[in-house]
Design a protein around this motif. Structure first.
Motif, PDB file in Angstrom:
ATOM      1  N   ARG A  85     -39.433 -92.632 -34.380  1.00  0.00           N
ATOM      2  CA  ARG A  85     -38.183 -93.347 -34.613  1.00  0.00           C
ATOM      3  C   ARG A  85     -37.625 -93.949 -33.328  1.00  0.00           C
ATOM      4  O   ARG A  85     -36.542 -94.498 -33.309  1.00  0.00           O
ATOM      5  CB  ARG A  85     -37.170 -92.422 -35.281  1.00  0.00           C
ATOM      6  CG  ARG A  85     -37.641 -91.952 -36.660  1.00  0.00           C
ATOM      7  CD  ARG A  85     -36.654 -91.068 -37.357  1.00  0.00           C
ATOM      8  NE  ARG A  85     -35.446 -91.768 -37.723  1.00  0.00           N
ATOM      9  CZ  ARG A  85     -35.306 -92.589 -38.761  1.00  0.00           C
ATOM     10  NH1 ARG A  85     -36.331 -92.834 -39.529  1.00  0.00           N
ATOM     11  NH2 ARG A  85     -34.153 -93.158 -39.015  1.00  0.00           N
ATOM     12  N   ASN A  86     -38.388 -93.803 -32.239  1.00  0.00           N
ATOM     13  CA  ASN A  86     -38.026 -94.388 -30.950  1.00  0.00           C
ATOM     14  C   ASN A  86     -36.684 -93.853 -30.453  1.00  0.00           C
ATOM     15  O   ASN A  86     -35.842 -94.595 -29.974  1.00  0.00           O
ATOM     16  CB  ASN A  86     -38.019 -95.922 -31.054  1.00  0.00           C
ATOM     17  CG  ASN A  86     -38.293 -96.582 -29.735  1.00  0.00           C
ATOM     18  OD1 ASN A  86     -38.639 -95.928 -28.762  1.00  0.00           O
ATOM     19  ND2 ASN A  86     -38.135 -97.893 -29.699  1.00  0.00           N
ATOM     20  N   GLU A  87     -36.493 -92.538 -30.566  1.00  0.00           N
ATOM     21  CA  GLU A  87     -35.239 -91.889 -30.166  1.00  0.00           C
ATOM     22  C   GLU A  87     -35.377 -91.168 -28.828  1.00  0.00           C
ATOM     23  O   GLU A  87     -34.818 -90.102 -28.629  1.00  0.00           O
ATOM     24  CB  GLU A  87     -34.803 -90.903 -31.256  1.00  0.00           C
ATOM     25  CG  GLU A  87     -34.462 -91.572 -32.557  1.00  0.00           C
ATOM     26  CD  GLU A  87     -34.132 -90.597 -33.667  1.00  0.00           C
ATOM     27  OE1 GLU A  87     -34.315 -89.376 -33.500  1.00  0.00           O
ATOM     28  OE2 GLU A  87     -33.694 -91.074 -34.728  1.00  0.00           O
ATOM     29  N   MET A  88     -36.143 -91.760 -27.920  1.00  0.00           N
ATOM     30  CA  MET A  88     -36.376 -91.150 -26.616  1.00  0.00           C
ATOM     31  C   MET A  88     -36.135 -92.196 -25.544  1.00  0.00           C
ATOM     32  O   MET A  88     -36.107 -93.385 -25.827  1.00  0.00           O
ATOM     33  CB  MET A  88     -37.809 -90.654 -26.503  1.00  0.00           C
ATOM     34  CG  MET A  88     -38.325 -89.963 -27.720  1.00  0.00           C
ATOM     35  SD  MET A  88     -39.999 -89.514 -27.465  1.00  0.00           S
ATOM     36  CE  MET A  88     -39.858 -87.807 -27.845  1.00  0.00           C
ATOM     37  N   ASP A  89     -36.017 -91.721 -24.307  1.00  0.00           N
ATOM     38  CA  ASP A  89     -35.858 -92.669 -23.219  1.00  0.00           C
ATOM     39  C   ASP A  89     -37.177 -93.415 -22.997  1.00  0.00           C
ATOM     40  O   ASP A  89     -38.242 -92.972 -23.414  1.00  0.00           O
ATOM     41  CB  ASP A  89     -35.391 -91.966 -21.935  1.00  0.00           C
ATOM     42  CG  ASP A  89     -36.374 -90.926 -21.449  1.00  0.00           C
ATOM     43  OD1 ASP A  89     -37.441 -91.317 -20.932  1.00  0.00           O
ATOM     44  OD2 ASP A  89     -36.076 -89.719 -21.582  1.00  0.00           O
ATOM     45  N   SER A  90     -37.099 -94.560 -22.350  1.00  0.00           N
ATOM     46  CA  SER A  90     -38.274 -95.426 -22.203  1.00  0.00           C
ATOM     47  C   SER A  90     -39.394 -94.775 -21.390  1.00  0.00           C
ATOM     48  O   SER A  90     -40.572 -95.011 -21.647  1.00  0.00           O
ATOM     49  CB  SER A  90     -37.877 -96.762 -21.589  1.00  0.00           C
ATOM     50  OG  SER A  90     -37.289 -96.558 -20.324  1.00  0.00           O
ATOM     51  N   GLU A  91     -39.057 -93.936 -20.420  1.00  0.00           N
ATOM     52  CA  GLU A  91     -40.084 -93.248 -19.625  1.00  0.00           C
ATOM     53  C   GLU A  91     -40.880 -92.278 -20.489  1.00  0.00           C
ATOM     54  O   GLU A  91     -42.102 -92.215 -20.400  1.00  0.00           O
ATOM     55  CB  GLU A  91     -39.451 -92.513 -18.440  1.00  0.00           C
ATOM     56  CG  GLU A  91     -38.996 -93.430 -17.317  1.00  0.00           C
ATOM     57  CD  GLU A  91     -40.122 -94.295 -16.761  1.00  0.00           C
ATOM     58  OE1 GLU A  91     -41.194 -93.753 -16.419  1.00  0.00           O
ATOM     59  OE2 GLU A  91     -39.920 -95.524 -16.682  1.00  0.00           O
ATOM     60  N   THR A  92     -40.203 -91.522 -21.326  1.00  0.00           N
ATOM     61  CA  THR A  92     -40.879 -90.562 -22.202  1.00  0.00           C
ATOM     62  C   THR A  92     -41.730 -91.297 -23.222  1.00  0.00           C
ATOM     63  O   THR A  92     -42.820 -90.841 -23.565  1.00  0.00           O
ATOM     64  CB  THR A  92     -39.846 -89.664 -22.917  1.00  0.00           C
ATOM     65  OG1 THR A  92     -39.026 -89.036 -21.925  1.00  0.00           O
ATOM     66  CG2 THR A  92     -40.519 -88.593 -23.748  1.00  0.00           C
TER      67      THR A  92
END
Length: 191
Positions: A85-92
């Motif tokens: 769901r793309n609920e993480m920071d961009s680095e992760t």
């Protein structure tokens, strides 16, 4: 006073977290925090507290996970849902899914993959794809983004790749799905 973590099955959204927090507050069970799939309690539950918590969780479609294998599977599902769901920071998000899961749960991915497949009857990758398609369905129904923007949002390499996976999972093209609407969406805990 011994802090403890209780694992909960089917907690997949922020409303789920709020519902569990409400139960804990209503039942006067002290807790530090509630996150997807976990309750961090201030102390171990008494038998009475545990039975009341089980009762209230069951009423809203959740269940307490008692064994280690079920807990591990639920943790993997929660991580996959957040990632899909793309609920993480961009680095992760840049970290490969297998490495990300292994690092968080502290097990080799081959072991986790085999365990997940034997219990769930599908691979972690298939579960990840199904979750991404459910998110795509949600975004299509909202009708605020183009198909290209949805593909970008969900980190597909192209609209064609998204469309191919969408049709493979749903049997419909994204455009046709958008026309027929929400009737074809699934609740996240049933994916």
């Amino acid at each position: 006073m011994k802090p403890t973590t209780v694992l909960i099955k089917n907690m997949v959204c922020h409303r789920c977290v709020m519902a569990v927090e409400n139960i804990l507050q209503t039942e006067s069970i002290p807790f530090h925090k509630v996150i997807f799939g976990e309750i961090h309690l201030c102390d171990e539950l008494s038998n009475d507290q545990k039975s009341r918590l089980l009762y209230h969780l069951d009423k809203i479609g959740f269940e307490m996970i008692d064994n280690q294998t079920s807990g591990l599977i639920e943790k993997i599902k929660q991580l996959v849902i957040k990632r899909a769901r793309n609920e993480m920071d961009s680095e992760t998000n840049k970290i490969k899914l297998s490495i990300y899961i292994s690092d968080i749960v502290h097990h080799e991915y081959t072991y986790l993959s085999s365990l997940f497949s034997s219990v769930e009857g599908r691979t972690i990758e298939n579960y990840f794809i199904e979750q991404r398609i459910e998110k795509a369905k949600e975004l299509l129904i909202y009708d605020q983004l183009t198909l290209s923007q949805i593909a970008f949002e969900l980190e597909y390499s192209s609209v064609a790749h998204l469309s191919t996976q969408f049709k493979k999972i749903t049997g419909l093209t994204p455009t046709y799905f958008k026309e027929i609407g929400a009737g074809k969406r699934k609740a996240l805990d049933t994916v």
